[in-house]
Each structure stands twice: as C-alpha cells, then as structure tokens.
Enzyme design. Structure first.
Site, PDB file in Angstrom:
ATOM      1  CE  LYS A 116      19.817   0.478   1.611  1.00  0.00           C
ATOM      2  NZ  LYS A 116      19.628   1.893   1.872  1.00  0.00           N
ATOM      3  CD  GLU A 200      17.308  -2.555   9.059  1.00  0.00           C
ATOM      4  OE1 GLU A 200      18.546  -2.637   9.098  1.00  0.00           O
ATOM      5  OE2 GLU A 200      16.714  -1.485   8.868  1.00  0.00           O
ATOM      6  CG  HIS A 235      10.238   2.728   2.021  1.00  0.00           C
ATOM      7  ND1 HIS A 235       9.984   2.722   3.363  1.00  0.00           N
ATOM      8  CD2 HIS A 235       9.825   1.527   1.556  1.00  0.00           C
ATOM      9  CE1 HIS A 235       9.440   1.567   3.709  1.00  0.00           C
ATOM     10  NE2 HIS A 235       9.321   0.825   2.626  1.00  0.00           N
ATOM     11  NE  ARG A 296      22.919  10.555  -2.290  1.00  0.00           N
ATOM     12  CZ  ARG A 296      21.730  10.774  -1.746  1.00  0.00           C
ATOM     13  NH1 ARG A 296      21.305  12.006  -1.572  1.00  0.00           N
ATOM     14  NH2 ARG A 296      20.965   9.771  -1.368  1.00  0.00           N
TER      15      ARG A 296
END
Ligand code: ADP
Ligand code: ADP
Ligand code: MG
Length: 676
Positions: A116, A200, A235, A296
């Site tokens: 990431k 973040e 999530h 994917r």
C-alpha cells in the site's frame, strides 16, 4: 481463445469462472482439497485434480502442485479467482516460466500495487489524489508519531502489506499512538509477515467508492464505472452497489480518469479495481483519494456486470488470450442499478461469530432470466435476481474456508426498484441448519440510512439498534406454520384431513390439540380447538389468536389464514426443529416433549446429538434395542475424521432419526432414546 484453463480457486468464484468458460466453449480444470472432493466447483468443471489437504496452505496455496496439474491436464492458462494466489506475483511469474498464461495482470503490476505504501508513492507521481499521510519506508516509532501529529488526529495506521480489512488501527489521540502502532505492527507481522505501516488522516464519514478498470495488451484501458461499497463491518464489505448514489457525471469521469491513470502507471492488463475513499464536501459534492488497487477480479464484480451488461470474466479470458478489449470507453453505458448482498454463515446477534454446519435447507428466490428494454431489444441481460454460489442444499460450510455462502445480486431500472427486489429476494432466501446474516442483511437494506442513500462506512454502527437483535416472526404466526405443517403431514399420512374425522386427534380428544413448542429455551403452548361450526381456533400461551385455516401449497409452502389475515409461510422440519419463514421474518422453533423433559436430568443432556456437522457413517443400534450409558451408538464423519458417539444414558432406542449416509447439522438429534 484458450481451449482449456485451470481454475485455481474454489467456491462461488470457481463456479462463476467455469460458467463463463463453458459459455465460450473453453474446457475447465478444477483443483480441490480433501474437503472439497464433492464440491460444486469440481462438478462445474470438465476435469478435476486433487491438490491436497483442507487447509488453504496445503492445497489452494500449493502453487507447484497447481502448476503441475495445469501441465498434466494440458491447460493453457490459469484463472486465480480472488484471494488465494490471485495477488501473488511469484505465482504469476512461475506461470509464465512454465509457459502458462496467468489470467491476471503482469507480475510487475501486482508487485507495484502489492505494498500500500509503495503504491501510494507511485500514484503520487502519476498525479492520483492521495489521503494526506506518511507512506515512507522509515518506520521509526518516533518519526511515525511526529508524522501523525503533522497529519492531525484522528489518524489511521495501516499495515502496508495488509488486506481484507485487517491490520488497521484508528487512533484518536496522540497519547494512544504508540500503543496502537505496536499492536498494528504485531498483527501485521503475524498476518502478513511484514510489519511496515503507513499513517494517514482518518477520513470522517468516509464512503468507499471503487472504480472497475480493464486494460489490454494493446495498451487500451477503460473504466467500467464505480461501485459503492460503503456498507461495511470492521472494514469488510457487506452490501455493494453500482452506480454510487449521488455521483455526478463530472465526478464519475474524474474518478474514472484517475483510476485509468493509476492502472496505466503500472502497465496494467486485465481486470483491476482502484479503491478510493471519498468524503463529502460542504457544497454536497464529494472529494476522493486513492486508497489501494486490487489487482484481480473483485468479489462484487457482478454489480458492474449487471449495470454494464458485460461479462467481466469473458473480458478477462479475451484479454489474457491476447485480444483487445471488446468495448471502447464511449461504448460503455450504465443501465439501471444493481446491489449485491454477501450472504455469510455467521451470527450477527452473537458478534458475527462465524458459523459452520450443514445447509439443511438452501432455497433461493425465483430467478428471472432476461430483461428487455423498452423497445423490446435485449439491451443486455441483467437477471433481476442473480445468485452466485458454490454450494447446494445438503452441503456443509466447513471451518477451512471463508464464511460466504453466496452472493445475491439484484438489478432494477433504478435504485428503488433494485432495493425492492433485494428485499423480496432476501425474504425468499431460506437457509436452515446454521446461523446466517440473511435477516440482518434485509434489515440493513431496509434501514433509513441505506434506503435513503445516506452512505458511509459507519452506517451499520449508526443503524445498530435497528438491525441487530431484532425480533423475528411473531410466535403466533410461527406456531400457525407448525400447525399447518403438522396437519398437512397427517393428511399425507392418513389421506384425510384430521379435522374431518371424529377420531383424528390422538392427544387431547377430538376437539382440542396441544402443541408444545420451544423458542430458544422458552417453552410455549399452542392449542388448536375445533368450534361448533367446524372452524378451528388457535390459542398461543393462553391468548386467543382467532380462527385458523391452513392449506398446503406444496414445496414446504403453506397458505395460512389467522385471525382474518392471510399469509404464505414456508415451514421446514429439521430433526425436532421447525424453521418458519414469512414476509414478516423468520423464527426457529423446537418441538418440545414435556414428557421427556420431565424425566430427572433427561433434558438435552440425555439426547444423542451430533457434536459437529458431518455425515452419519453407521448406527450400532436399531429401534427397540436396550442400551447402556457409554455404549457406542453411532459413528459420524466430519473433516475426514471419524467420531464415535456413545449413549448419554441408559435407555431404549425408540427411533433412528437419520439414515446412514445422511449429512447432519450440528446439534441434530440422531436417534430417539426413550426411558427403559
Ligand atoms: P473484495 O475486496 O475483493 O471485495 P473482500 O474485501 O471481502 O473482497 O476480501 C478481502 C480479501 O479476502 C480479498 O483480498 C481476498 O484475497 C480474500 N478473500 C475473500 N473471499 C475469499 C474466498 N472466498 N476465498 C479466498 N480468499 C478470499
Ligand atoms: P483492505 O486492503 O483491507 O481492503 P483498504 O485500504 O482498502 O484495506 O481499506 C479498507 C477500508 O478501511 C475502507 O473501505 C474504508 O472503510 C476504511 N479506510 C481505509 N482508509 C481509510 C481512511 N484514511 N480513513 C477512514 N477510513 C479508511
Ligand atoms: Mg481494500
């Protein structure tokens, strides 16, 4: 096009890939673990190769065996599905080394998006907007804490190698940063073998909006619009829809262009998803930031298929075999609205505890095959209701793989129609044998937040009081269902409506009949009485419910009129349990035998029940046998292991409730043990 492909996955996605392959005349090879020897994905393919034990690491992640299976069967390409090897760059490279086509992006693109943090650096260079944050390599705790201060709280710490909603910590205050960082890194190390993190800004009231992209080897790249996957729990996605409510054409084009730029920056080929986090702005618009790219096919790709009319797996096969994309950007259009619900074996009212067991009943809503547009032309074929699944009635949901039973996808001309169909389709989804989230999904879909398109990732939390621990079907109606089933069973057995013959009632004389029922551990009594005019009246726990009339409709369905209101109920018997489904909800009841319960200590503890879902291999006693406590009575098989079940007490075997070879759910009573 390929002649033969190997599908390196299981469950619904393997079945789904096989379906498209078949429609294109491409032969398919399945791979399977021990537990999946009879799985639907094996049946869906033309050939199958056993690749090992139940744990994914012993089978579906054993890529040398999978490559060998492809070589041995003459497959030219491998479709990895999602999960397992789909984002494994080494596997993608190994395929190429063996002369096999990996149906997915180039290994380098997987690698570039695999971290990431590294992906964010790349995206920054490509001009894709990012959430303000720190994604450098230096993971010194003091440096990360300073970065968090600079970004401003709340912040989100994410495992750089994370995925599937794991390895994330929201931190609200600077004092908590160090502890959260340490725990996030521990989880990252344990789950992904890499403790690098990024930090973040935590976007408040975030929406998850992702763009489906597709590239080909000729250098074309298009986007197939967006999906809103904001309805999440921890999530993880629960409901997904396309298009995203409130998306303006301008913003859609902007996000599409950003996603294509992201894909092009890594030389992307094949199907991919660029995930953005979006936040509302003061003027009612949305601002979006790149979150990650999934290299994917995504679980929720069917909603995109439903609104675009394109088969994304067919596109994958075309592109992987070297052909150009079948459509240009300006040929792609959004038609209608689609929603997907992920049906999982889990208990929402028990903290979403995953459930395993046998799918004793598995009934889907009726499918309608085609929709035609106003001109009668087949614009595309979105079935109004589509079910993607890898299991059938009688199959077991084992603890080895994920808990998803199926995906229910509905399509409508607009969102309101799609939601109406979703509600009806969830109502028509009947699963008995293990806990599922079907009723929960129905309540989430019907919630004011979802139906009003007030979407953000806290939706479920906000609607908690309306979607969790809600009452099911009212007891009187459920009891009426049990009565309807009992009457129908007697009619079937005796060829006559028991009410129409004087000696029909064996329990309490001719004019009354008593049903002892249990919901959870609470006993209830339903009484049926015949009135002078021949009508029957139902009383539940002493409360009169009015006149009851029932009629069997076949297929476990009953027409029930109670107190003047008419309902269609589905009633499924399962051992001593009855599950009743109606528009108003579902209730599971247990037939309660007051005589057995009166015996000292001979409650549930004195019954011979299946300790886990599995198959009956043998009975060592037959009806009429007198048995001693501890004497072996039955053998079950589950997860390739045999388990011998012994008599819980002395008694006489009154009846065997299953036959050898039957699949039984956890907790089912295997035989009736009467007092000596
Ligand atoms: P997606 O982000 O593709 O919509 P999820 O968030 O549910 O799907 O999946 C998270 C991760 O879990 C995926 O990246 C995938 O690798 C893995 N996963 C999900 N479902 C399965 C499955 N049926 N088999 C194996 N892995 C799965
Ligand atoms: P995964 O690899 O597990 O899919 P993602 O980075 O895609 O991880 O994030 C998963 C979910 O976490 C998002 O859909 C969103 O709900 C939440 N999330 C991610 N980043 C942020 C953020 N900066 N602020 C708030 N929520 C976030
Ligand atoms: Mg994600």
């Amino acid at each position: 096009m390929f002649k033969k492909i190997l599908i390196a996955n299981r469950g619904e996605i393997a079945c789904r890939v096989a379906r498209t392959a078949r429609s294109l005349g491409v032969r398919t090879v399945a791979v399977y673990s021990d537990a999946d020897a009879n799985a639907q994905h094996v049946r869906a393919c033309d050939e199958a190769v056993h690749i090992g034990g139940n744990a994914a690491k012993d089978s579906y992640l054993q890529w040398q065996r999978i490559l060998a299976a492809a070589k041995a069967t003459g497959a030219q390409a491998i479709h990895p599905g999602y999960g397992f090897l789909s984002e494994n760059e080494d596997f993608a490279r190994a395929c190429a080394d063996q002369g096999l086509v990996f149906i997915g992006p180039p290994a380098d693109a997987i690698a570039a998006m695999g971290s990431k943090a590294a992906a964010k650096t790349l995206m920054e260079q490509a001009g894709v907007p990012l959430v303000p944050g720190y994604h450098g390599r230096d993971n010194d705790p003091a440096l990360l804490a300073r970065e968090a201060d600079r970004i401003g709280y709340p912040v989100l710490i994410k495992a750089s190698a994370g995925g599937g909603g794991r390895g994330m910590r929201k931190v609200d205050r600077a004092e908590d940063f160090a502890a959260s960082l340490a725990s996030c890194q521990r989880e990252a190390k344990a789950s992904f073998g890499d403790d690098h993190v990024l930090v973040e800004r935590y976007v408040t009231r975030p929406r998850h909006i992702e763009i489906q992209v597709f590239g080909d080897a000729q250098g074309n790249c298009v986007y197939l619009f967006e999906r809103d996957c904001s309805v999440q729990r921890r999530h993880q996605k629960v409901l997904e829809e396309a298009p995203a409510p409130g998306m303006s054409a301008v913003r859609r084009a902007e996000m599409g262009a950003a996603a294509v730029a992201a894909a092009k920056a890594v030389g992307y080929v094949g199907a991919g998803t660029v995930e953005f986090i979006a936040e509302p702005t003061a003027d009612g618009d949305i601002r979006f930031y790149f979150m990650e790219m999934n290299t994917r096919l995504q679980v929720e790709h069917p909603v995109t298929e439903a609104i675009t009319g394109h088969d994304l797996v067919a596109w994958q096969l075309l592109v992987a075999s070297g052909q150009p994309l079948p459509a240009k950007q300006d040929e792609l259009k959004i038609h209608g609205h689609a929603v997907e619900a992920r049906i999982c074996a889990e208990n929402p009212d028990a903290g979403f505890l995953p459930a395993t067991g046998s799918l004793h009943v598995l009934r889907w809503p009726a499918h309608v095959a085609f929709i035609r547009n106003a001109d009668g032309e087949r614009f595309h074929d979105p079935a109004p209701v589509r079910v993607d699944t890898g299991v059938v009635e009688g199959d077991a949901i084992s603890p080895h793989y994920d808990s998803m039973i199926a995906k229910l996808i509905v399509w409508g001309e607009d969102r309101a129609q799609a939601l109406a169909r979703l509600d009806a389709a969830l109502q028509g989804t009947h699963i008995v044998g293990l806990a599922t989230n079907v009723a929960f999904l129905r309540r989430v879909a019907a919630s004011a937040s979802f139906s009003g398109a007030d979407l953000d990732t806290a939706l479920i939390e906000r609607e908690r009081a309306n979607v969790l621990e809600q009452p099911g079907l009212p007891l009187p109606l459920a009891a009426a269902g049990v009565v309807a089933q009992a009457i129908a069973a007697e009619v079937a057995l005796e060829g006559q409506d028991p009410w129409s013959k004087r000696n029909g009632w064996r329990i309490h004389g001719t004019a009354r009949r008593r049903f002892d029922l249990e919901v959870g551990k609470t006993p209830h009594v339903a009484t049926l009485e015949r009135l002078h005019d021949g009508a029957t009246r139902l009383t539940v726990d002493g409360e009169a419910q009015g006149v009851l009339a029932t009629r069997a409709l076949g297929g476990d369905r009953y027409d029930v009129s109670l107190g003047g209101a008419r309902h269609t109920l589905s009633v499924y018997l399962h051992g001593e349990r009855a599950a009743v489904f109606a528009d108003a909800g579902t209730l599971e009841l247990q037939e309660y035998d007051p005589i057995a319960h009166a015996g000292a200590g001979a409650g549930a503890a004195g019954r011979l029940t299946a300790p886990m879902p599995g198959k009956v291999i043998a009975f060592m006693a037959k009806a009429g046998d007198t048995v001693k406590a501890g004497q072996p009575l039955a053998v079950m098989e589950a997860m390739k292991m045999e388990h011998t079940l012994s008599a819980p007490r002395d008694g006489v075997v009154a009846e065997l409730l299953f036959a050898v070879g039957d699949q039984v759910a956890e907790g089912s009573e295997l035989l009736k043990l009467a007092e000596v």
